[in-house]
Write an enzyme that holds these catalytic residues in place. Structure first.
Site, PDB file in Angstrom:
ATOM      1  N   THR A   1       0.817  -1.211   0.000  1.00  0.00           N
ATOM      2  CA  THR A   1       0.000   0.000   0.000  1.00  0.00           C
ATOM      3  C   THR A   1       0.852   1.263   0.000  1.00  0.00           C
ATOM      4  O   THR A   1       1.984   1.244   0.513  1.00  0.00           O
ATOM      5  CB  THR A   1      -0.907  -0.008   1.255  1.00  0.00           C
ATOM      6  OG1 THR A   1      -1.478   1.283   1.432  1.00  0.00           O
ATOM      7  CG2 THR A   1      -0.132  -0.345   2.527  1.00  0.00           C
ATOM      8  N   ASP A   2       0.273   2.349  -0.506  1.00  0.00           N
ATOM      9  CA  ASP A   2       0.990   3.635  -0.450  1.00  0.00           C
ATOM     10  C   ASP A   2       1.158   4.129   0.984  1.00  0.00           C
ATOM     11  O   ASP A   2       1.946   5.038   1.249  1.00  0.00           O
ATOM     12  CB  ASP A   2       0.290   4.696  -1.316  1.00  0.00           C
ATOM     13  CG  ASP A   2      -1.139   5.027  -0.919  1.00  0.00           C
ATOM     14  OD1 ASP A   2      -1.639   4.462   0.069  1.00  0.00           O
ATOM     15  OD2 ASP A   2      -1.763   5.859  -1.609  1.00  0.00           O
ATOM     16  N   GLU A   3       0.400   3.527   1.926  1.00  0.00           N
ATOM     17  CA  GLU A   3       0.498   3.997   3.314  1.00  0.00           C
ATOM     18  C   GLU A   3       1.863   3.706   3.932  1.00  0.00           C
ATOM     19  O   GLU A   3       2.209   4.282   4.961  1.00  0.00           O
ATOM     20  CB  GLU A   3      -0.607   3.364   4.169  1.00  0.00           C
ATOM     21  CG  GLU A   3      -1.973   3.718   3.641  1.00  0.00           C
ATOM     22  CD  GLU A   3      -3.076   3.725   4.686  1.00  0.00           C
ATOM     23  OE1 GLU A   3      -2.786   3.560   5.878  1.00  0.00           O
ATOM     24  OE2 GLU A   3      -4.233   3.906   4.282  1.00  0.00           O
TER      25      GLU A   3
ATOM     26  N   TYR B   1      -1.664  -0.519  11.061  1.00  0.00           N
ATOM     27  CA  TYR B   1      -1.927  -1.185   9.778  1.00  0.00           C
ATOM     28  C   TYR B   1      -0.758  -0.964   8.824  1.00  0.00           C
ATOM     29  O   TYR B   1      -0.211  -1.913   8.254  1.00  0.00           O
ATOM     30  CB  TYR B   1      -3.229  -0.657   9.149  1.00  0.00           C
ATOM     31  CG  TYR B   1      -3.317  -0.935   7.653  1.00  0.00           C
ATOM     32  CD1 TYR B   1      -3.502  -2.223   7.174  1.00  0.00           C
ATOM     33  CD2 TYR B   1      -3.158   0.099   6.723  1.00  0.00           C
ATOM     34  CE1 TYR B   1      -3.551  -2.486   5.805  1.00  0.00           C
ATOM     35  CE2 TYR B   1      -3.206  -0.152   5.354  1.00  0.00           C
ATOM     36  CZ  TYR B   1      -3.407  -1.446   4.901  1.00  0.00           C
ATOM     37  OH  TYR B   1      -3.437  -1.705   3.554  1.00  0.00           O
TER      38      TYR B   1
HETATM   39  P1  NAD Z   1     -10.247  -6.731   2.362  1.00  0.00           P
HETATM   40  O1  NAD Z   1     -10.212  -6.508   3.842  1.00  0.00           O
HETATM   41  O2  NAD Z   1     -11.484  -6.410   1.609  1.00  0.00           O
HETATM   42  O3  NAD Z   1      -9.903  -8.258   2.041  1.00  0.00           O
HETATM   43  C1  NAD Z   1      -8.915  -8.974   2.726  1.00  0.00           C
HETATM   44  C2  NAD Z   1      -9.186 -10.460   2.481  1.00  0.00           C
HETATM   45  O4  NAD Z   1      -8.150 -11.192   3.146  1.00  0.00           O
HETATM   46  C3  NAD Z   1     -10.524 -10.944   3.068  1.00  0.00           C
HETATM   47  O5  NAD Z   1     -11.182 -11.755   2.134  1.00  0.00           O
HETATM   48  C4  NAD Z   1     -10.113 -11.751   4.290  1.00  0.00           C
HETATM   49  O6  NAD Z   1     -11.013 -12.794   4.605  1.00  0.00           O
HETATM   50  C5  NAD Z   1      -8.758 -12.281   3.862  1.00  0.00           C
HETATM   51  N1  NAD Z   1      -7.889 -12.607   4.996  1.00  0.00           N
HETATM   52  C6  NAD Z   1      -7.609 -11.842   6.076  1.00  0.00           C
HETATM   53  N2  NAD Z   1      -6.787 -12.494   6.912  1.00  0.00           N
HETATM   54  C7  NAD Z   1      -6.514 -13.700   6.335  1.00  0.00           C
HETATM   55  C8  NAD Z   1      -5.713 -14.804   6.695  1.00  0.00           C
HETATM   56  N3  NAD Z   1      -5.023 -14.811   7.838  1.00  0.00           N
HETATM   57  N4  NAD Z   1      -5.665 -15.850   5.856  1.00  0.00           N
HETATM   58  C9  NAD Z   1      -6.374 -15.860   4.699  1.00  0.00           C
HETATM   59  N5  NAD Z   1      -7.161 -14.843   4.307  1.00  0.00           N
HETATM   60  C10 NAD Z   1      -7.218 -13.774   5.117  1.00  0.00           C
HETATM   61  O7  NAD Z   1      -8.996  -5.934   1.803  1.00  0.00           O
HETATM   62  P2  NAD Z   1      -8.771  -5.229   0.412  1.00  0.00           P
HETATM   63  O8  NAD Z   1      -9.180  -3.817   0.525  1.00  0.00           O
HETATM   64  O9  NAD Z   1      -9.313  -6.069  -0.659  1.00  0.00           O
HETATM   65  O10 NAD Z   1      -7.173  -5.251   0.348  1.00  0.00           O
HETATM   66  C11 NAD Z   1      -6.492  -6.329  -0.279  1.00  0.00           C
HETATM   67  C12 NAD Z   1      -5.000  -6.073  -0.197  1.00  0.00           C
HETATM   68  O11 NAD Z   1      -4.691  -4.844  -0.859  1.00  0.00           O
HETATM   69  C13 NAD Z   1      -4.474  -5.910   1.227  1.00  0.00           C
HETATM   70  O12 NAD Z   1      -3.230  -6.531   1.291  1.00  0.00           O
HETATM   71  C14 NAD Z   1      -4.346  -4.410   1.411  1.00  0.00           C
HETATM   72  O13 NAD Z   1      -3.335  -4.099   2.330  1.00  0.00           O
HETATM   73  C15 NAD Z   1      -3.982  -3.982   0.009  1.00  0.00           C
HETATM   74  N6  NAD Z   1      -4.381  -2.612  -0.375  1.00  0.00           N
HETATM   75  C16 NAD Z   1      -5.678  -2.194  -0.195  1.00  0.00           C
HETATM   76  C17 NAD Z   1      -6.033  -0.928  -0.626  1.00  0.00           C
HETATM   77  C18 NAD Z   1      -7.441  -0.406  -0.446  1.00  0.00           C
HETATM   78  O14 NAD Z   1      -7.672   0.792  -0.667  1.00  0.00           O
HETATM   79  N7  NAD Z   1      -8.421  -1.210  -0.097  1.00  0.00           N
HETATM   80  C19 NAD Z   1      -5.079  -0.084  -1.211  1.00  0.00           C
HETATM   81  C20 NAD Z   1      -3.763  -0.539  -1.341  1.00  0.00           C
HETATM   82  C21 NAD Z   1      -3.436  -1.815  -0.936  1.00  0.00           C
HETATM   83  O1  DAU Z   2      -4.022   4.250   0.750  1.00  0.00           O
HETATM   84  C1  DAU Z   2      -4.258   2.875   0.636  1.00  0.00           C
HETATM   85  C2  DAU Z   2      -5.088   2.402   1.801  1.00  0.00           C
HETATM   86  O2  DAU Z   2      -6.395   2.947   1.595  1.00  0.00           O
HETATM   87  C3  DAU Z   2      -5.156   0.909   1.951  1.00  0.00           C
HETATM   88  O3  DAU Z   2      -3.867   0.415   2.228  1.00  0.00           O
HETATM   89  C4  DAU Z   2      -6.119   0.501   3.076  1.00  0.00           C
HETATM   90  O4  DAU Z   2      -6.256  -0.897   3.112  1.00  0.00           O
HETATM   91  C5  DAU Z   2      -7.464   1.127   2.791  1.00  0.00           C
HETATM   92  O5  DAU Z   2      -8.342   0.865   3.860  1.00  0.00           O
HETATM   93  C6  DAU Z   2      -7.320   2.625   2.595  1.00  0.00           C
HETATM   94  O6  DAU Z   2      -6.943   3.260   3.836  1.00  0.00           O
HETATM   95  P1  DAU Z   2      -7.574   4.650   4.289  1.00  0.00           P
HETATM   96  O7  DAU Z   2      -7.452   4.778   5.745  1.00  0.00           O
HETATM   97  O8  DAU Z   2      -7.055   5.772   3.463  1.00  0.00           O
HETATM   98  O9  DAU Z   2      -9.097   4.385   3.827  1.00  0.00           O
HETATM   99  P2  DAU Z   2     -10.494   4.702   4.517  1.00  0.00           P
HETATM  100  O10 DAU Z   2     -11.541   4.387   3.507  1.00  0.00           O
HETATM  101  O11 DAU Z   2     -10.616   4.116   5.876  1.00  0.00           O
HETATM  102  O12 DAU Z   2     -10.424   6.283   4.686  1.00  0.00           O
HETATM  103  C7  DAU Z   2     -10.207   7.140   3.575  1.00  0.00           C
HETATM  104  C8  DAU Z   2     -10.136   8.562   4.122  1.00  0.00           C
HETATM  105  O13 DAU Z   2     -11.431   8.917   4.620  1.00  0.00           O
HETATM  106  C9  DAU Z   2      -9.178   8.726   5.287  1.00  0.00           C
HETATM  107  O14 DAU Z   2      -8.561   9.990   5.230  1.00  0.00           O
HETATM  108  C10 DAU Z   2     -10.089   8.646   6.513  1.00  0.00           C
HETATM  109  C11 DAU Z   2     -11.384   9.257   6.001  1.00  0.00           C
HETATM  110  N1  DAU Z   2     -12.620   8.733   6.643  1.00  0.00           N
HETATM  111  C12 DAU Z   2     -12.810   7.391   6.635  1.00  0.00           C
HETATM  112  C13 DAU Z   2     -13.924   6.835   7.234  1.00  0.00           C
HETATM  113  C14 DAU Z   2     -14.138   5.342   7.243  1.00  0.00           C
HETATM  114  C15 DAU Z   2     -13.548   9.593   7.200  1.00  0.00           C
HETATM  115  O15 DAU Z   2     -13.376  10.831   7.177  1.00  0.00           O
HETATM  116  N2  DAU Z   2     -14.647   9.049   7.795  1.00  0.00           N
HETATM  117  C16 DAU Z   2     -14.867   7.711   7.857  1.00  0.00           C
HETATM  118  O16 DAU Z   2     -15.897   7.288   8.436  1.00  0.00           O
END
Ligand code: NAD
Ligand code: DAU
Length: 337
Positions: A123-125, A147
């Protein structure tokens, strides 16, 4: 080609499976997923993937699932920043367990199975708060939430297997992703589903935090391209080029749903909240990646999906787990707003 997709029943993993099935119809896809609160069998509806229910921390089931696989795409993770901040060892501990230890178990199995590529989805985080400019892959890792730190730890474990054992590891660092099948704890689906029900929309702090948004199928495309064309040992940023203030994204959702701005509530900020993430993704563009979806139409398609697929999200939101989480995260905040 046979690939293992860990976390394939989650949001991005299931979109990735769909993309692979349309782009690479002759590939065989095996999904392993523990089905945590965020993982759902129905996210893989209308796909052909073979499904294994299991934990990536379990070396036996991982070795079985990986048998005969050429590539591993590791999506499995605890993924929600707010949950990693809850003062509950069972919650924060799960991030370290899956996002760090789980990567170790996968790398050990991948080393034994001699896979051709191991793609660590990160992730970019991991770059931390970006005040100015854009993160490039050589920037230091400065994660600021549990995280983000666990994801950085997972990256470093995978990298060490590349250096010490020659495992062909490729890392992707994606930006904020949105689209169908995203669990309604994340900003866009939470705001869309709350607004559909005329509920309060809790914006953390001033809402002037910025994120670079990417549609799930574009993020999936970047990961696929990195896996196929990237160089082992390298990391690739996967951005969307859509930097937006949180507040503006929420206004867009309200407009798309025809709901009033008065639903917005500014609530207590997230602890250690990063103000901005921004990616330079020239490196993956050089491999042929370009986003296919523009932000406005992808956001509209996503909001329409949540309007139409209430059969998908209502059982989640009506469930006890979600209501407990929502109350812990928002009740006091909304009462104090
Ligand atoms: P998500 O939470 O929707 O999905 C995660 C999946 O992993 C779920 O299906 C869960 O059941 C499974 N999982 C969790 N723990 C497990 C374990 N111990 N063994 C097997 N399966 C397990 O997450 P997402 O948003 O789809 O993110 C997927 C990947 O992309 C993650 O690695 C996350 O860090 C990365 N990512 C997410 C975002 C975003 O904005 N959502 C952005 C950048 C990177
Ligand atoms: O940047 C990549 C990441 O983006 C991924 O690695 C993470 O898995 C994914 O969850 C996401 O993280 P963020 O914390 O950026 O996403 P989230 O949707 O939780 O929040 C996006 C922005 O919105 C953040 O600045 C927090 C804000 N927010 C979020 C929620 C849930 C609010 O203001 N109110 C809210 O209720």
């Amino acid at each position: 080609m046979k690939i293992l997709v860990t976390g394939g029943a989650g949001f991005i993993g299931s979109n990735f499976v769909r993309l692979v099935e349309s782009e690479k119809p002759d590939w065989q896809v095996v999904v392993i997923d523990k089905l945590t609160y965020a993982g759902r069998r129905e996210n893989l509806e209308n796909t052909r993937a073979q499904f294994v229910e299991g934990d990536i921390c379990d070396p036996i089931i991982v070795a079985q699932a990986m048998e005969g696989c050429d590539m591993v795409f590791n999506f499995a993770a605890e993924s929600h920043v707010d949950r990693s901040l809850m003062g509950d060892p069972n919650l924060a501990g799960a991030f370290v367990q899956t996002d760090v230890y789980g990567v170790y178990v996968l790398c050990e199995a991948a080393k034994r199975a001699q896979v051709q590529r191991f793609i660590q989805v990160s992730t970019d985080e991991v770059y931390g708060d970006v005040h100015d400019g854009y993160s490039v892959e050589s920037d230091p890792l400065e994660p600021r939430s549990p995280y983000a730190a666990s994801k950085a730890g997972g990256e470093l474990i995978a990298r060490s297997y590349g250096i010490s054992h020659g495992l062909p590891v490729i890392t992707t660092r994606g930006s904020n992703t949105f689209g169908p099948y995203q669990f309604p704890e994340k900003l866009i689906p939470l705001m869309a589903t709350n607004a559909i029900d005329d509920g309060a929309l809790p914006i953390y702090g001033d809402g002037l935090q910025r994120r670079d948004w990417i549609y799930a199928l574009d993020h999936a495309l970047g990961i696929l391209i990195a896996g196929e064309k990237g160089n082992p040992g390298e990391a690739y940023n996967v951005g969307g080029g859509n930097e937006r203030f949180n507040k503006d994204v929420v206004f867009d959702i309200l407009r798309l749903l025809g709901k009033p701005d008065s639903l917005i509530r500014h609530v207590e900020d997230r602890a250690g909240h990063d103000r901005r993430y921004a990616l330079n993704f020239d490196k993956i563009k050089a491999l042929g990646y370009a986003p296919r979806f523009d932000f406005e139409s992808a956001l509209e398609a996503t909001v329409r999906w949540y309007q139409e697929r209430q059969d998908w999200w209502r059982p989640i939101r009506d469930g006890e787990d979600y209501r407990d989480y929502y109350n812990r995260q928002y009740s006091a905040r909304l009462a104090g707003s």
